[in-house]
Motif scaffolding. Structure first.
Motif, PDB file in Angstrom:
ATOM      1  N   LEU A  69       2.026  -5.215   8.335  1.00  0.00           N
ATOM      2  CA  LEU A  69       0.804  -5.255   7.543  1.00  0.00           C
ATOM      3  C   LEU A  69       0.604  -6.591   6.847  1.00  0.00           C
ATOM      4  O   LEU A  69      -0.531  -7.047   6.682  1.00  0.00           O
ATOM      5  CB  LEU A  69       0.824  -4.121   6.513  1.00  0.00           C
ATOM      6  CG  LEU A  69       0.884  -2.705   7.102  1.00  0.00           C
ATOM      7  CD1 LEU A  69       0.972  -1.672   5.998  1.00  0.00           C
ATOM      8  CD2 LEU A  69      -0.320  -2.432   7.978  1.00  0.00           C
ATOM      9  N   GLN A  70       1.680  -7.241   6.443  1.00  0.00           N
ATOM     10  CA  GLN A  70       1.554  -8.517   5.751  1.00  0.00           C
ATOM     11  C   GLN A  70       0.910  -9.576   6.643  1.00  0.00           C
ATOM     12  O   GLN A  70       0.165 -10.438   6.167  1.00  0.00           O
ATOM     13  CB  GLN A  70       2.923  -9.006   5.277  1.00  0.00           C
ATOM     14  CG  GLN A  70       2.892 -10.313   4.479  1.00  0.00           C
ATOM     15  CD  GLN A  70       1.975 -10.234   3.271  1.00  0.00           C
ATOM     16  OE1 GLN A  70       1.981  -9.244   2.539  1.00  0.00           O
ATOM     17  NE2 GLN A  70       1.169 -11.263   3.048  1.00  0.00           N
ATOM     18  N   THR A 114      -4.911   1.381  -0.474  1.00  0.00           N
ATOM     19  CA  THR A 114      -4.262   0.231   0.144  1.00  0.00           C
ATOM     20  C   THR A 114      -4.295   0.352   1.662  1.00  0.00           C
ATOM     21  O   THR A 114      -4.497   1.452   2.220  1.00  0.00           O
ATOM     22  CB  THR A 114      -2.790   0.114  -0.300  1.00  0.00           C
ATOM     23  OG1 THR A 114      -2.061   1.244   0.217  1.00  0.00           O
ATOM     24  CG2 THR A 114      -2.671   0.067  -1.815  1.00  0.00           C
ATOM     25  N   GLU A 119      -1.715   0.028   3.503  1.00  0.00           N
ATOM     26  CA  GLU A 119      -0.541   0.827   3.859  1.00  0.00           C
ATOM     27  C   GLU A 119      -0.893   2.315   3.899  1.00  0.00           C
ATOM     28  O   GLU A 119      -0.529   3.032   4.836  1.00  0.00           O
ATOM     29  CB  GLU A 119       0.604   0.587   2.867  1.00  0.00           C
ATOM     30  CG  GLU A 119       1.299  -0.745   3.012  1.00  0.00           C
ATOM     31  CD  GLU A 119       0.604  -1.861   2.242  1.00  0.00           C
ATOM     32  OE1 GLU A 119       1.169  -2.956   2.173  1.00  0.00           O
ATOM     33  OE2 GLU A 119      -0.499  -1.634   1.700  1.00  0.00           O
ATOM     34  N   GLU A 120      -1.589   2.773   2.868  1.00  0.00           N
ATOM     35  CA  GLU A 120      -1.978   4.180   2.820  1.00  0.00           C
ATOM     36  C   GLU A 120      -2.925   4.527   3.975  1.00  0.00           C
ATOM     37  O   GLU A 120      -2.802   5.587   4.601  1.00  0.00           O
ATOM     38  CB  GLU A 120      -2.652   4.497   1.486  1.00  0.00           C
ATOM     39  CG  GLU A 120      -1.713   4.454   0.288  1.00  0.00           C
ATOM     40  CD  GLU A 120      -2.442   4.730  -1.015  1.00  0.00           C
ATOM     41  OE1 GLU A 120      -3.661   5.014  -0.967  1.00  0.00           O
ATOM     42  OE2 GLU A 120      -1.814   4.654  -2.075  1.00  0.00           O
TER      43      GLU A 120
END
Length: 247
Positions: free
Chosen positions: A198-199, A233, A235-236
């Motif tokens: 994700l980064q 986010t 991530e979520e």
């Protein structure tokens, strides 16, 4: 620019679809992220764009800079003229020196002999290979080999660049070098980058597609995707859309 229209791929009649009605656009002068867990279909899509295999259904359209366009199954021999491909694991001849390999890559792409040195010089500078030219590829670190892989992918100056997990296995310093290189190349190319990190999406991508089990589950910017999924986010949103844990 590259367009996938309802692209589907099935490797056998008894297998599930590795890609299922995938539609996406890779725009010029930008970085498009293809984000998904391992085994979600990212590499299937990328190899099809490069003409390594063909759609079972749907189409992949390559729009050339001169305004013409073609589909990968109609003109597979043209794919690598207009595309540079960097695989996750560099496929390089270990016993060749970097300079010899670059000359070989130029010859493979049918660059005229009187233009070969100029083409090599450009990618040597672009990929910071000046100190590596006399070294055999097998002696290079993974980050250095990845830079060589980038050089062979762009030596014929393709308008499109396909990157399969380009920072996988690199250390933090090497990742930063790769990010800088990808950003620089995206100014003049349409870039598609697959990742499950994700980064890297946040650091590089102008837009992204999330894929799970061969299907696109969301697309847009990070803000658009979190808004549309009702999450706070990326991530979520990623976990919600792919139904995975810990990826």
């Amino acid at each position: 620019m590259i367009e996938l229209i309802d692209f589907s791929k099935c490797y056998s009649s008894k297998a599930d679809l590795a890609a299922d009605a995938v539609s996406l656009t890779i725009k010029d002068g930008s970085i498009t992220g293809l984000l998904g867990p391992n085994g979600s279909g990212k590499t299937t899509i990328m190899k099809a764009i490069c003409g390594f295999h063909f759609p079972s259904y749907g189409s992949i359209i390559i729009n050339a800079p001169d305004g013409t366009s073609f589909t990968t199954d109609e003109n597979p021999e043209l794919c690598m003229k207009y595309i540079g491909y960097v695989p996750e694991i560099p496929l390089l001849p270990k016993d060749m020196t970097v300079l010899s390999f670059l000359h070989y890559a130029a010859d493979t792409h049918e660059i005229p002999k009187d233009k070969t040195q100029e083409a090599c010089d450009l990618v040597i500078k672009e990929c910071s290979l000046e100190k590596l030219l006399s070294k055999k590829i097998k002696t290079l670190s993974k980050g250095q080999q990845q830079r060589v892989s980038f050089a062979q992918a762009i030596i014929h100056n393709p308008p499109n660049l396909i990157l399969d997990e380009p920072v996988s296995g690199l250390d933090p310093a090497q990742i930063l070098q790769m990010r800088d290189l990808i950003k620089k190349l995206s100014k003049t190319k349409a870039v598609l980058m697959s990742t499950h990190i994700l980064q890297e999406v946040r650091s590089l991508c102008d837009s992204l597609y999330i894929i799970s089990n061969g299907k696109i589950t969301a697309s847009g910017t990070e803000d658009e995707i979190t808004k549309n999924t009702g999450t706070k986010t990326l991530e979520e949103a990623f976990i919600k859309l792919t139904q995975t844990n810990g990826e």
